[in-house]
Motif scaffolding. Sequence first.
Motif, PDB file in Angstrom:
ATOM      1  N   ASP A  63       0.868  -1.170   0.000  1.00  0.00           N
ATOM      2  CA  ASP A  63       0.000   0.000   0.000  1.00  0.00           C
ATOM      3  C   ASP A  63       0.906   1.221   0.000  1.00  0.00           C
ATOM      4  O   ASP A  63       2.088   1.120   0.329  1.00  0.00           O
ATOM      5  CB  ASP A  63      -0.913  -0.005   1.222  1.00  0.00           C
ATOM      6  CG  ASP A  63      -2.194   0.798   0.999  1.00  0.00           C
ATOM      7  OD1 ASP A  63      -2.205   1.678   0.114  1.00  0.00           O
ATOM      8  OD2 ASP A  63      -3.169   0.561   1.731  1.00  0.00           O
ATOM      9  N   ARG A  80       1.658   5.270   1.100  1.00  0.00           N
ATOM     10  CA  ARG A  80       1.383   6.375   2.021  1.00  0.00           C
ATOM     11  C   ARG A  80       2.421   7.451   1.787  1.00  0.00           C
ATOM     12  O   ARG A  80       3.616   7.163   1.771  1.00  0.00           O
ATOM     13  CB  ARG A  80       1.452   5.854   3.448  1.00  0.00           C
ATOM     14  CG  ARG A  80       1.186   6.854   4.550  1.00  0.00           C
ATOM     15  CD  ARG A  80      -0.282   7.322   4.620  1.00  0.00           C
ATOM     16  NE  ARG A  80      -1.264   6.276   4.588  1.00  0.00           N
ATOM     17  CZ  ARG A  80      -1.790   5.665   5.641  1.00  0.00           C
ATOM     18  NH1 ARG A  80      -1.419   5.980   6.843  1.00  0.00           N
ATOM     19  NH2 ARG A  80      -2.700   4.735   5.486  1.00  0.00           N
ATOM     20  N   LYS A  92      -5.432  -3.166  12.348  1.00  0.00           N
ATOM     21  CA  LYS A  92      -4.680  -2.284  11.461  1.00  0.00           C
ATOM     22  C   LYS A  92      -3.435  -3.028  11.031  1.00  0.00           C
ATOM     23  O   LYS A  92      -2.955  -3.921  11.737  1.00  0.00           O
ATOM     24  CB  LYS A  92      -4.284  -0.988  12.172  1.00  0.00           C
ATOM     25  CG  LYS A  92      -5.455  -0.118  12.528  1.00  0.00           C
ATOM     26  CD  LYS A  92      -4.999   1.154  13.181  1.00  0.00           C
ATOM     27  CE  LYS A  92      -6.214   2.010  13.534  1.00  0.00           C
ATOM     28  NZ  LYS A  92      -5.829   3.271  14.149  1.00  0.00           N
ATOM     29  N   TYR A  98       0.663  -2.847   9.603  1.00  0.00           N
ATOM     30  CA  TYR A  98       1.894  -2.059   9.629  1.00  0.00           C
ATOM     31  C   TYR A  98       2.942  -2.788   8.794  1.00  0.00           C
ATOM     32  O   TYR A  98       2.862  -3.996   8.606  1.00  0.00           O
ATOM     33  CB  TYR A  98       2.412  -1.899  11.063  1.00  0.00           C
ATOM     34  CG  TYR A  98       1.489  -1.077  11.922  1.00  0.00           C
ATOM     35  CD1 TYR A  98       1.667   0.290  12.051  1.00  0.00           C
ATOM     36  CD2 TYR A  98       0.414  -1.660  12.590  1.00  0.00           C
ATOM     37  CE1 TYR A  98       0.818   1.056  12.833  1.00  0.00           C
ATOM     38  CE2 TYR A  98      -0.443  -0.906  13.367  1.00  0.00           C
ATOM     39  CZ  TYR A  98      -0.236   0.447  13.484  1.00  0.00           C
ATOM     40  OH  TYR A  98      -1.078   1.203  14.241  1.00  0.00           O
ATOM     41  N   SER A 128      -0.231   3.354  10.164  1.00  0.00           N
ATOM     42  CA  SER A 128      -1.139   2.217  10.019  1.00  0.00           C
ATOM     43  C   SER A 128      -1.829   2.266   8.666  1.00  0.00           C
ATOM     44  O   SER A 128      -1.969   3.315   8.051  1.00  0.00           O
ATOM     45  CB  SER A 128      -2.181   2.232  11.136  1.00  0.00           C
ATOM     46  OG  SER A 128      -3.001   3.369  11.029  1.00  0.00           O
ATOM     47  N   PHE A 129      -2.245   1.098   8.232  1.00  0.00           N
ATOM     48  CA  PHE A 129      -2.974   0.943   6.973  1.00  0.00           C
ATOM     49  C   PHE A 129      -4.234   0.122   7.245  1.00  0.00           C
ATOM     50  O   PHE A 129      -4.226  -0.753   8.125  1.00  0.00           O
ATOM     51  CB  PHE A 129      -2.114   0.198   5.949  1.00  0.00           C
ATOM     52  CG  PHE A 129      -0.943   0.979   5.451  1.00  0.00           C
ATOM     53  CD1 PHE A 129      -1.031   1.727   4.288  1.00  0.00           C
ATOM     54  CD2 PHE A 129       0.262   0.981   6.141  1.00  0.00           C
ATOM     55  CE1 PHE A 129       0.050   2.450   3.828  1.00  0.00           C
ATOM     56  CE2 PHE A 129       1.351   1.701   5.692  1.00  0.00           C
ATOM     57  CZ  PHE A 129       1.246   2.438   4.531  1.00  0.00           C
ATOM     58  N   PRO A 130      -5.278   0.362   6.468  1.00  0.00           N
ATOM     59  CA  PRO A 130      -6.464  -0.487   6.600  1.00  0.00           C
ATOM     60  C   PRO A 130      -6.153  -1.900   6.109  1.00  0.00           C
ATOM     61  O   PRO A 130      -5.273  -2.106   5.272  1.00  0.00           O
ATOM     62  CB  PRO A 130      -7.496   0.193   5.706  1.00  0.00           C
ATOM     63  CG  PRO A 130      -6.724   1.066   4.788  1.00  0.00           C
ATOM     64  CD  PRO A 130      -5.434   1.407   5.472  1.00  0.00           C
ATOM     65  N   VAL A 131      -6.873  -2.860   6.647  1.00  0.00           N
ATOM     66  CA  VAL A 131      -6.708  -4.259   6.263  1.00  0.00           C
ATOM     67  C   VAL A 131      -7.796  -4.600   5.257  1.00  0.00           C
ATOM     68  O   VAL A 131      -8.980  -4.366   5.517  1.00  0.00           O
ATOM     69  CB  VAL A 131      -6.788  -5.168   7.504  1.00  0.00           C
ATOM     70  CG1 VAL A 131      -6.731  -6.629   7.114  1.00  0.00           C
ATOM     71  CG2 VAL A 131      -5.667  -4.820   8.477  1.00  0.00           C
ATOM     72  N   PRO A 132      -7.404  -5.155   4.098  1.00  0.00           N
ATOM     73  CA  PRO A 132      -8.425  -5.535   3.103  1.00  0.00           C
ATOM     74  C   PRO A 132      -9.413  -6.543   3.686  1.00  0.00           C
ATOM     75  O   PRO A 132      -9.053  -7.379   4.520  1.00  0.00           O
ATOM     76  CB  PRO A 132      -7.610  -6.183   1.980  1.00  0.00           C
ATOM     77  CG  PRO A 132      -6.221  -5.672   2.161  1.00  0.00           C
ATOM     78  CD  PRO A 132      -6.053  -5.450   3.635  1.00  0.00           C
ATOM     79  N   ASP A 133     -10.639  -6.453   3.252  1.00  0.00           N
ATOM     80  CA  ASP A 133     -11.700  -7.344   3.712  1.00  0.00           C
ATOM     81  C   ASP A 133     -11.677  -8.611   2.859  1.00  0.00           C
ATOM     82  O   ASP A 133     -12.411  -8.723   1.875  1.00  0.00           O
ATOM     83  CB  ASP A 133     -13.053  -6.636   3.611  1.00  0.00           C
ATOM     84  CG  ASP A 133     -14.180  -7.470   4.194  1.00  0.00           C
ATOM     85  OD1 ASP A 133     -13.902  -8.451   4.905  1.00  0.00           O
ATOM     86  OD2 ASP A 133     -15.345  -7.130   3.936  1.00  0.00           O
ATOM     87  N   LEU A 156      -0.032  -7.356  11.676  1.00  0.00           N
ATOM     88  CA  LEU A 156      -1.354  -6.889  12.058  1.00  0.00           C
ATOM     89  C   LEU A 156      -1.349  -6.568  13.543  1.00  0.00           C
ATOM     90  O   LEU A 156      -0.791  -7.322  14.352  1.00  0.00           O
ATOM     91  CB  LEU A 156      -2.412  -7.969  11.805  1.00  0.00           C
ATOM     92  CG  LEU A 156      -2.601  -8.430  10.367  1.00  0.00           C
ATOM     93  CD1 LEU A 156      -3.609  -9.580  10.327  1.00  0.00           C
ATOM     94  CD2 LEU A 156      -3.033  -7.294   9.486  1.00  0.00           C
ATOM     95  N   ALA A 169     -10.776  -4.946  16.307  1.00  0.00           N
ATOM     96  CA  ALA A 169     -10.354  -3.908  15.366  1.00  0.00           C
ATOM     97  C   ALA A 169      -8.946  -4.274  14.925  1.00  0.00           C
ATOM     98  O   ALA A 169      -8.151  -4.804  15.702  1.00  0.00           O
ATOM     99  CB  ALA A 169     -10.357  -2.532  16.031  1.00  0.00           C
TER     100      ALA A 169
END
Length: 95
Positions: free
Chosen positions: A24, A26, A49, A51, A64-69, A36, A47
């Motif tokens: 990802d 940034r 996130k 890294y 932090s980055f969002p975690v794909p679903d 994670l 919850a």
Amino acid sequence: MCSDLEVSALAINVTIPPAHRWTDTRRGEVFTLTTLNVRLLPDGHLAVKAYGRPVGGGRGAYVSFPVPDTPELAALVSEAASRASGMWAAHRGLG
């Protein structure tokens, strides 16, 4: 034992298996996500996130980055939380 003891956070760090890592971007820098951070919220939900480290090397910023679903990552988070609960339950006190 203190009956009004407040536990403000429960968190675990989980290494993402190489086959499930992703990249990802940034601030113009590409990161490979390798870890994670999973938190247990007061309502019992989780919850998460992600890294990682910059692809180009170096330490980079701790962001932090969002975690794909995805089903694979959801299963990893669930399995890690279940394993951590067993480890917490079996603790042997201060070492």
